[in-house]
Enzyme design. Sequence first.
Site, PDB file in Angstrom:
ATOM      1  N   PHE A 120       2.760 -14.766  -1.536  1.00  0.00           N
ATOM      2  CA  PHE A 120       1.858 -13.632  -1.325  1.00  0.00           C
ATOM      3  C   PHE A 120       0.737 -13.747  -2.340  1.00  0.00           C
ATOM      4  CE2 PHE A 120       2.311  -9.257   0.716  1.00  0.00           C
ATOM      5  CZ  PHE A 120       2.738  -9.748   1.927  1.00  0.00           C
ATOM      6  N   GLN A 246      -6.738   0.665  -3.375  1.00  0.00           N
ATOM      7  CA  GLN A 246      -6.700  -0.675  -2.802  1.00  0.00           C
ATOM      8  C   GLN A 246      -7.148  -0.649  -1.348  1.00  0.00           C
ATOM      9  OE1 GLN A 246      -2.854  -3.089  -2.022  1.00  0.00           O
ATOM     10  NE2 GLN A 246      -3.819  -3.983  -3.806  1.00  0.00           N
ATOM     11  N   HIS A 248      -7.073  -2.854   1.554  1.00  0.00           N
ATOM     12  CA  HIS A 248      -6.417  -4.095   1.984  1.00  0.00           C
ATOM     13  C   HIS A 248      -7.446  -4.897   2.768  1.00  0.00           C
ATOM     14  CE1 HIS A 248      -3.628  -6.849   3.869  1.00  0.00           C
ATOM     15  NE2 HIS A 248      -2.652  -6.371   3.137  1.00  0.00           N
ATOM     16  N   LEU A 262      -2.660  -2.070   9.661  1.00  0.00           N
ATOM     17  CA  LEU A 262      -2.526  -3.236   8.783  1.00  0.00           C
ATOM     18  C   LEU A 262      -2.205  -4.537   9.505  1.00  0.00           C
ATOM     19  CD1 LEU A 262      -2.570  -3.684   5.676  1.00  0.00           C
ATOM     20  CD2 LEU A 262      -0.116  -3.939   5.871  1.00  0.00           C
ATOM     21  N   GLU A 265      -0.348  -9.348   4.906  1.00  0.00           N
ATOM     22  CA  GLU A 265      -0.783 -10.476   4.087  1.00  0.00           C
ATOM     23  C   GLU A 265       0.071 -11.720   4.361  1.00  0.00           C
ATOM     24  OE1 GLU A 265      -1.662  -9.142   0.168  1.00  0.00           O
ATOM     25  OE2 GLU A 265      -1.253 -11.082  -0.710  1.00  0.00           O
ATOM     26  N   ARG A 321      -5.833  -8.887  -3.596  1.00  0.00           N
ATOM     27  CA  ARG A 321      -6.443  -8.203  -2.451  1.00  0.00           C
ATOM     28  C   ARG A 321      -7.861  -7.706  -2.704  1.00  0.00           C
ATOM     29  NH1 ARG A 321      -1.099  -4.819  -0.607  1.00  0.00           N
ATOM     30  NH2 ARG A 321      -0.113  -6.608   0.369  1.00  0.00           N
ATOM     31  N   HIS A 387      -5.637   1.356   1.808  1.00  0.00           N
ATOM     32  CA  HIS A 387      -4.237   0.986   1.975  1.00  0.00           C
ATOM     33  C   HIS A 387      -3.302   1.614   0.960  1.00  0.00           C
ATOM     34  CE1 HIS A 387      -0.956  -1.570   3.184  1.00  0.00           C
ATOM     35  NE2 HIS A 387      -0.875  -2.147   2.011  1.00  0.00           N
ATOM     36  N   ARG A 422      -2.877  -3.467  -7.165  1.00  0.00           N
ATOM     37  CA  ARG A 422      -1.479  -3.833  -6.956  1.00  0.00           C
ATOM     38  C   ARG A 422      -1.370  -5.166  -6.234  1.00  0.00           C
ATOM     39  NH1 ARG A 422       2.106  -3.367  -2.538  1.00  0.00           N
ATOM     40  NH2 ARG A 422       0.550  -2.300  -1.283  1.00  0.00           N
TER      41      ARG A 422
HETATM   42  P1  FAD Z   1       6.798   6.662   1.449  1.00  0.00           P
HETATM   43  O1  FAD Z   1       7.659   5.576   1.898  1.00  0.00           O
HETATM   44  O2  FAD Z   1       5.533   6.858   2.168  1.00  0.00           O
HETATM   45  O3  FAD Z   1       7.524   8.027   1.577  1.00  0.00           O
HETATM   46  C1  FAD Z   1       6.843   9.237   1.350  1.00  0.00           C
HETATM   47  C2  FAD Z   1       7.771  10.344   1.763  1.00  0.00           C
HETATM   48  O4  FAD Z   1       7.269  11.573   1.273  1.00  0.00           O
HETATM   49  C3  FAD Z   1       7.927  10.517   3.269  1.00  0.00           C
HETATM   50  O5  FAD Z   1       9.278  10.766   3.530  1.00  0.00           O
HETATM   51  C4  FAD Z   1       7.090  11.769   3.569  1.00  0.00           C
HETATM   52  O6  FAD Z   1       7.545  12.480   4.700  1.00  0.00           O
HETATM   53  C5  FAD Z   1       7.342  12.551   2.292  1.00  0.00           C
HETATM   54  N1  FAD Z   1       6.371  13.587   1.966  1.00  0.00           N
HETATM   55  C6  FAD Z   1       5.044  13.459   1.713  1.00  0.00           C
HETATM   56  N2  FAD Z   1       4.517  14.660   1.407  1.00  0.00           N
HETATM   57  C7  FAD Z   1       5.530  15.564   1.460  1.00  0.00           C
HETATM   58  C8  FAD Z   1       5.638  16.978   1.258  1.00  0.00           C
HETATM   59  N3  FAD Z   1       4.584  17.709   0.933  1.00  0.00           N
HETATM   60  N4  FAD Z   1       6.841  17.578   1.417  1.00  0.00           N
HETATM   61  C9  FAD Z   1       7.926  16.854   1.775  1.00  0.00           C
HETATM   62  N5  FAD Z   1       7.887  15.521   1.974  1.00  0.00           N
HETATM   63  C10 FAD Z   1       6.709  14.893   1.822  1.00  0.00           C
HETATM   64  N6  FAD Z   1       4.325  -2.792  -0.019  1.00  0.00           N
HETATM   65  C11 FAD Z   1       5.033  -3.902  -0.374  1.00  0.00           C
HETATM   66  O7  FAD Z   1       5.494  -4.019  -1.519  1.00  0.00           O
HETATM   67  N7  FAD Z   1       5.265  -4.881   0.529  1.00  0.00           N
HETATM   68  C12 FAD Z   1       4.801  -4.827   1.791  1.00  0.00           C
HETATM   69  O8  FAD Z   1       5.055  -5.724   2.568  1.00  0.00           O
HETATM   70  C13 FAD Z   1       4.037  -3.675   2.190  1.00  0.00           C
HETATM   71  N8  FAD Z   1       3.550  -3.555   3.457  1.00  0.00           N
HETATM   72  C14 FAD Z   1       2.915  -2.392   3.827  1.00  0.00           C
HETATM   73  C15 FAD Z   1       2.499  -2.217   5.148  1.00  0.00           C
HETATM   74  C16 FAD Z   1       1.869  -1.042   5.546  1.00  0.00           C
HETATM   75  C17 FAD Z   1       1.416  -0.879   6.972  1.00  0.00           C
HETATM   76  C18 FAD Z   1       1.653  -0.004   4.615  1.00  0.00           C
HETATM   77  C19 FAD Z   1       0.969   1.267   5.006  1.00  0.00           C
HETATM   78  C20 FAD Z   1       2.077  -0.158   3.308  1.00  0.00           C
HETATM   79  C21 FAD Z   1       2.695  -1.351   2.902  1.00  0.00           C
HETATM   80  N9  FAD Z   1       3.138  -1.529   1.587  1.00  0.00           N
HETATM   81  C22 FAD Z   1       3.837  -2.656   1.228  1.00  0.00           C
HETATM   82  C23 FAD Z   1       3.036  -0.424   0.638  1.00  0.00           C
HETATM   83  C24 FAD Z   1       4.358   0.308   0.612  1.00  0.00           C
HETATM   84  O9  FAD Z   1       4.936   0.337   1.885  1.00  0.00           O
HETATM   85  C25 FAD Z   1       4.180   1.748   0.139  1.00  0.00           C
HETATM   86  O10 FAD Z   1       3.416   1.778  -1.023  1.00  0.00           O
HETATM   87  C26 FAD Z   1       5.537   2.325  -0.157  1.00  0.00           C
HETATM   88  O11 FAD Z   1       6.395   2.187   0.951  1.00  0.00           O
HETATM   89  C27 FAD Z   1       5.461   3.777  -0.572  1.00  0.00           C
HETATM   90  O12 FAD Z   1       6.784   4.224  -0.712  1.00  0.00           O
HETATM   91  P2  FAD Z   1       7.102   5.663  -1.265  1.00  0.00           P
HETATM   92  O13 FAD Z   1       8.582   5.771  -1.334  1.00  0.00           O
HETATM   93  O14 FAD Z   1       6.310   5.886  -2.509  1.00  0.00           O
HETATM   94  O15 FAD Z   1       6.506   6.613  -0.145  1.00  0.00           O
END
Ligand code: FAD
Length: 629
Positions: A120, A246, A248, A262, A265, A321, A387, A422
């Site tokens: 990556f 970021q 992307h 998306l 990558e 990125r 992103h 990142r």
């Molecule tokens: P999330 O997984 O988004 O979870 C957030 C949670 O908070 C959800 O359950 C939502 O419902 C809840 N929530 C939000 N606001 C509230 C509220 N007010 N009250 C109650 N609940 C709430 N990263 C990598 O390392 N590798 C990858 O291959 C990669 N690919 C990606 C592909 C895509 C399409 C995207 C969008 C991102 C990618 N990323 C990747 C980034 C990574 O997926 C995210 O940064 C990461 O999953 C965020 O995880 P999190 O647990 O912080 O939040």
Amino acid sequence: MNIERHEYDVVVIGAGGAGLRAAIEARQQGKRTAIVCKSLFGKAHTVMAEGGAAAAMGNVNSDDNWMVHFRDTMRGGKFLNNWRMAELHAKEAPDRVWELEAWGALFDRTKDGKISQRNFGGHEYPRLAHVGDRTGLEMIRTLQQRVVALQQEDHEQHGDYEAYIKVFQECTVTRLLKDGDRISGAFGYWRETGSFVLFDAPAVVLATGGIGKSYVVTSNSWEYTGDGHALALLAGANLINMEFIQFHPTGMVWPPSVRGILVTESVRGDGGVLRNSEGERFMFKYIPEVFKDKYATTEEEGDRWYTDQANNRRPPELLPRDEVARAINAEVKAGRGSPQGGVYLDVSTRLPAEEIKRRLPSMHHQFKELADVDITAEPMQVGPTCHYIMGGVEVDADTGGASVPGLFAAGEVSGGMHGSNRLGGNSLSDLLVFGRRAGAGAAAYVDALPARPKVAQEQVDAARTEALAPLERSSGENPYEVHHELQRTMNELAGIIRKAEELTEALEVVEKLKERVQLVGAGGSRIYNPGWHLALDLRNMVLVSECVAKAALMREESRGGHTRDDHPGMRPEWRRKLLVCSTEDGGSITVEEQEQPAMRDDLITLFDRDELSKYLTDDEMDEFDRIAK
Ligand code: FAD
């Protein structure tokens, strides 16, 4: 009025990777834990993660280790990262990935049966543990399975599956509550019925993800409205690094309805190349000075790297990125873009069709279904998309604790780990490492509390009044219009390339939008009413947008995910400056400079003098020379 009320030790807001890992930890430490998520359980951004989780396991190249990963992460973040977080992350990520496997995750394997790791951008060695291009799905499946396993244990012991860990799905938190300066609980509403719910809890872990829905073109989905960032601010915590967003480099650009989605990558990691409308593989023109010795300067060398990494440098398509996104932006601006305003990403001439379908099944499906493009036979059109936000709640690296006692944060909502940019794959591992630490931090905090904080009825009443206000203004401003104006403003005036006049204009618009948000109205009742939900989310989006634009205006340099047209290049004197956003009352955002502590001697000496001299001030270099002697 009676409000549904629950009492927990730890309330985790968010059920993505960070939230689930935090909740598992808090429960494993014996705490009664609630998981609250505004989407369906299982539908979080983490599910969408494609490429993998970065962890220096050394399975594919045994030269990899935590020190190499630490260096790559600091380099990717342009040395602005919270170095303690980067250290913990690099050291602990392999254990967290192995732990997932012990809980049932099925990663792709190497020929000799180890967890396979893929290349990556910005990672020196193949480092991303993955499951095809559906790694996030497997991560969430496994963490949910672990939650269920713990619930089964609880059933055996206490006769109740939900005795120690319970999920509240489709439940949105709108306010954190405090007893004096300490957290005492959280207030929210059920999306389906619109009725209110109150959690009494001394510790809250924010794991709400990012802010992408403040921009028009984004890879993020509807939940990413900066709720956790705003909840923290309104509770008196600080946000840092909010200027770093970021973009992307590769989002879909066509058709318009899918713009921003998306394109992983992994396409480039597995050999995909970027070309402009003249067929030129343009990334070779954009290798910045600081990375010159690490990237191939000819196509031949770049191509050889895929089969012989020991003797060749990686192709520049795999630069971090921010570099690739800026390069694409520049090509399009120079008139060498594709018909729909992107550039071409081609894997079809690089790998056999069957191999593409095997390695990139979701991408194959996504382009076929959404754009009628067969990526095994033709190039994709791609362009930058909002992103990920590097900025977030300022936390203690070891415990995830914010400055407000009882408040913790992990995952994308927290700030510091990734500095100004990142590296791909470093988020999934961040979720696991710091989700676990925040869950443990919250549990330890609860254990040490002399008395349980109490929820004050006035705060509950105020939260209820605030939440009901848009319904009482049914003929007020249209929330969708206000949202669209905010998204357009942020995209055009505080987007990938910024300048002072535009940021100032953005702030003027945001200020007006803030006033309009106070007048936003939602017709209909409280029962499943998306207009009302958006009206409530808008408070959060304007607050975080103000943080982004204010901090971006203040940082007079270009670094990582913050590019100033009027201040090109990094300025060493800005490297250790963190811009800290706070608000007294939810009114105006204050941004103040804060100096980041100097890196520990044993960590800074992991870098070569030559490399450091590209980032550090002369005084810092003198100090380095003293230490290195
Ligand atoms: P999330 O997984 O988004 O979870 C957030 C949670 O908070 C959800 O359950 C939502 O419902 C809840 N929530 C939000 N606001 C509230 C509220 N007010 N009250 C109650 N609940 C709430 N990263 C990598 O390392 N590798 C990858 O291959 C990669 N690919 C990606 C592909 C895509 C399409 C995207 C969008 C991102 C990618 N990323 C990747 C980034 C990574 O997926 C995210 O940064 C990461 O999953 C965020 O995880 P999190 O647990 O912080 O939040």
